[in-house]
Design a protein around this motif. Sequence first.
Motif, PDB file in Angstrom:
ATOM      1  N   PRO A   1       7.025   5.487   0.281  1.00 17.20           N
ATOM      2  CA  PRO A   1       7.232   4.538   1.385  1.00 17.20           C
ATOM      3  C   PRO A   1       6.006   3.657   1.587  1.00 17.20           C
ATOM      4  CG  PRO A   1       6.865   6.762   2.222  1.00 17.20           C
ATOM      5  CD  PRO A   1       7.031   6.886   0.750  1.00 17.20           C
ATOM      6  N   PRO A   2       6.178   2.342   1.590  1.00 13.19           N
ATOM      7  CA  PRO A   2       5.012   1.452   1.756  1.00 13.19           C
ATOM      8  C   PRO A   2       4.486   1.495   3.174  1.00 13.19           C
ATOM      9  CG  PRO A   2       7.043   0.167   1.710  1.00 13.19           C
ATOM     10  CD  PRO A   2       7.435   1.580   1.412  1.00 13.19           C
TER      11      PRO A   2
ATOM     12  N   PRO B   1      -2.773  -7.885   6.673  1.00 10.68           N
ATOM     13  CA  PRO B   1      -2.414  -7.100   5.498  1.00 10.68           C
ATOM     14  C   PRO B   1      -3.506  -7.021   4.449  1.00 10.68           C
ATOM     15  CG  PRO B   1      -0.665  -8.644   6.090  1.00 10.68           C
ATOM     16  CD  PRO B   1      -1.848  -8.999   6.906  1.00 10.68           C
ATOM     17  N   SER B   2      -4.319  -8.056   4.339  1.00 11.13           N
ATOM     18  CA  SER B   2      -5.355  -8.054   3.297  1.00 11.13           C
ATOM     19  C   SER B   2      -6.613  -7.323   3.731  1.00 11.13           C
ATOM     20  CB  SER B   2      -5.726  -9.499   2.918  1.00 11.13           C
ATOM     21  OG  SER B   2      -6.283 -10.156   4.033  1.00 11.13           O
TER      22      SER B   2
ATOM     23  N   PHE C   1       0.862  -1.176   0.000  1.00  9.55           N
ATOM     24  CA  PHE C   1       0.000   0.000   0.000  1.00  9.55           C
ATOM     25  C   PHE C   1       0.902   1.231   0.000  1.00  9.55           C
ATOM     26  CE2 PHE C   1      -2.588   3.053   2.712  1.00  9.55           C
ATOM     27  CZ  PHE C   1      -3.347   3.498   1.644  1.00  9.55           C
ATOM     28  N   VAL C   2       0.795   2.055  -1.059  1.00  7.07           N
ATOM     29  CA  VAL C   2       1.680   3.220  -1.218  1.00  7.07           C
ATOM     30  C   VAL C   2       0.815   4.477  -1.353  1.00  7.07           C
ATOM     31  CG1 VAL C   2       3.770   2.141  -2.101  1.00  7.07           C
ATOM     32  CG2 VAL C   2       1.872   2.492  -3.654  1.00  7.07           C
ATOM     33  N   PRO C   3       0.438   5.104  -0.240  1.00  8.76           N
ATOM     34  CA  PRO C   3      -0.490   6.245  -0.289  1.00  8.76           C
ATOM     35  C   PRO C   3       0.071   7.478  -0.979  1.00  8.76           C
ATOM     36  CG  PRO C   3       0.367   5.898   1.950  1.00  8.76           C
ATOM     37  CD  PRO C   3       0.800   4.717   1.136  1.00  8.76           C
ATOM     38  N   ALA C   4       1.401   7.547  -1.225  1.00  6.05           N
ATOM     39  CA  ALA C   4       1.989   8.731  -1.853  1.00  6.05           C
ATOM     40  C   ALA C   4       1.727   8.809  -3.356  1.00  6.05           C
ATOM     41  CB  ALA C   4       3.495   8.771  -1.598  1.00  6.05           C
ATOM     42  N   VAL C   5       1.174   7.744  -3.961  1.00  2.62           N
ATOM     43  CA  VAL C   5       0.866   7.776  -5.403  1.00  2.62           C
ATOM     44  C   VAL C   5      -0.199   8.827  -5.659  1.00  2.62           C
ATOM     45  CG1 VAL C   5      -0.078   6.469  -7.313  1.00  2.62           C
ATOM     46  CG2 VAL C   5       1.450   5.364  -5.713  1.00  2.62           C
TER      47      VAL C   5
ATOM     48  N   LYS D   1      -4.458   2.770  -4.281  1.00  3.19           N
ATOM     49  CA  LYS D   1      -3.123   3.222  -3.881  1.00  3.19           C
ATOM     50  C   LYS D   1      -2.209   2.050  -3.536  1.00  3.19           C
ATOM     51  CE  LYS D   1      -4.443   7.597  -3.941  1.00  3.19           C
ATOM     52  NZ  LYS D   1      -3.979   8.551  -4.941  1.00  3.19           N
ATOM     53  N   SER D   2      -2.205   1.046  -4.382  1.00  2.00           N
ATOM     54  CA  SER D   2      -1.383  -0.133  -4.121  1.00  2.00           C
ATOM     55  C   SER D   2      -0.571  -0.488  -5.358  1.00  2.00           C
ATOM     56  CB  SER D   2      -2.258  -1.324  -3.711  1.00  2.00           C
ATOM     57  OG  SER D   2      -3.083  -1.739  -4.780  1.00  2.00           O
TER      58      SER D   2
END
Length: 795
Positions: free
Chosen positions: A152-153, A160-161, A93-97, A126-127
């Motif tokens: 940053p992940p 996690p799911s 999960f990368v919320p900075a995208v 955002k993944s």
Amino acid sequence: MLVKEALTCYHCGQACEDDQLKVGDKTFCCYGCQVVYEILNSNDLCQYYSLQDHPGTTVKQVEEIAYAYVDDAVVRQKLVEFDSPEFTRTKFFVPAVHCASCIWLLENLHKLRHGVVRSEVNFARKSVTIDFHPQKVKLSQLAALLASLGYPPQISLDNPSQAAERPRVDRGLLIKLAIAGFCFGNIMLFSFPEYLGLSESDAILRRLFSWLNIALSLPVFLYSDSDYFRSAWKSFNQRQINIDVPIAAGLLALFTRSLWDIITGFGPGYLDSFAGLVFFLLIGKWFQSLTYESLSFDRDYKSYFPLAVHRLAGGEWKPVVIYELKKGDEIRIRNLEIIPADSVLQESHAYIDYSFVTGEARPVKASEGNLLYAGGRIVGQPARMRVEKNTSQSQLTSLWNNDAFRKSEESKYRKIIDQAARRFTWAVLGIAFLTGVYWQVTNPQEMWLVLTSVLMVACPCALALAAPFTYGSMLRAFGRNHLYLKNADVIERLAAVDVVVFDKTGTVTHGQYPEIRFEGILADQEWAAVKTLSGSSTHPLSSLIHKHIVSNHKTILTDFLEKPGRGVEAKWDGKIIRMGSANYAGDGAVGDTAASRVYLSIDNEVKGCFVIRTSVRNGIHDMLRRLGNRCVALLSGDHEGDLEQMSRIFPNGTELRFHQTPHDKMEYISHLQQSGKKVLMVGDGLNDAGALRQSDVGIAVTDDTGVFTPACDGILQGDQVSKLDSILVAAKSSTTILKLSFALSFFYNAIALSVAVSGHLTPLVAAILMPISSISVVSFSTFAVNWMTRKKLQV
């Protein structure tokens, strides 16, 4: 006098301090941004910067040790979706995208790090899903790479799911909406002197309120509406025009004109309309994202596959639908059945085909205690396993929609929508320009309001939403009728079907009340071996034989082999035991053709045959009659034993073909397609895999088996086959509803633009009407689909 030039970072665009770094003529705010630029530059990936000015985020140097904990065996197992010595899949999960350049960079990770095979971004969630070679790159190195690039992940070890299984709330959008709403309310409050028409003696107060309105409108202009300006700027950089361009132009025109009026003292401006405009635009955007997310959530997590596997309950193996499986359940997976959830193998060994996941068809040998991943298929000997994770519906859906199994035909309506949206934007800009010229000549004081209204009220959003919501609602309706389709494009192809081809065994016939007898003599141990062998196969006739035999003896079979269209075999006590067709397990003589016959041989000695008379599914005859001349053929691998019965239930003129191999079925469908027909193939998904893939739409029928081929387009529960004609009618009706939704969108835009051009529509009302148009189309399509399916499918 020297003026110090303010420098900004080439990578992230933030202001550089006194200790800025330089590479050539480019300036960087920190070592992290410099490193990212050098990485991109050395790998010839500086196209990243052409997609958007300063697309990066501020980064600092990231040490790999910061993510070393993810390489721990226990943590790693929670983070990976699939793991093998040569192939691993994980999702971060990368919320900075936040933009197209982010997606472009993250999907080119294979150029930045040796060992990365493929990466794919899901922007809505955002993944990023990464396939990599675990011997060449570690999980911690991937996490550190993402962090060093500015993404940053966010790692959760509890579940996690779990985050992926809930619709995400766009907090940024909610904050922007809250700020716009707060500012709009207060601007309205300070505008009361204008609304009430206060006397000239209150001019100082009115002037003060106007400047307070400017202060309140600045957060709205600089933050709340920033997405529209950012999107419009990106489209210019990419030399394209999107639907946000007229909106951004209208907002900019209204805000700058209001500033000019207030600063020059010409008037109070239109900041109340501006703030209200942004507020209602964001409400519409929030509604669209919420509704679409809900639709996606229902699709991924509530409309489950109608597939079943055998679970041990009370000492007996009983079929259970896969979404009812829980951690700790013991399940038994037969040849070619899919593993529905991550499980631990309980047998000494088993062979697993992970081609659905990795694309590589080579079976992998697993030993007792090994973790088997969801999406794999058992090849050969059945295997017992213990469920370790609950079924991940989204993961199975993702595997099913892999590009390798996608049919090449493009969606006609999607293409029309894309073209219409592009032309629509240019048309709106043209109309706005002509409107501005006209009002500047006739009534300059009203020109800006009229121009803004035109830019605001016209929106192709309703046009763009019509197809996903119409087909999305239809997907849910089909799901309630136990038909699970791969994606919405299948509905469009289903509506175009003009001929239907059926398989016989397991499709037209079923084994609910079979008449079975064995012609021959077997010893008790031989009966036990036959029961075990038949229970290892997923063929409908094998399942009937397995249920028919009563034996308490235990036998062990090895070297299990199933040949589609022929039969099954295995080794038992050093002997080869076979079951299948006359040519495979018998002496070649078909014998009585009044029923299906399954021959049995042990060490090439024919022991006899099972004579099976299966019944036709309830309602099949009436369904075939309603299909009429659209039903063109029955293709069966059996002999002509059921010819007389099939002749009675199928319409006159239907081709009844027996002794058909899987290749024969493919060839027949291909011939129909070459003659211009759109073919629906309905089969059992085992012997018909090739035919299902060849057809325009392939539907696999299932009763209590976990076998399905990803080449099929839909999975239909066996007791719903009698509704097939209604399903086709519903699919055709959905295209009618879609066309009506298009007409509704066009009608709205035509009327709204006419009223706006004539000057009878304020920008605030235009902003309210814009989301209402989208809501009306979504509501109409949803209501129409639900009403139609209740009428046609009786749900």
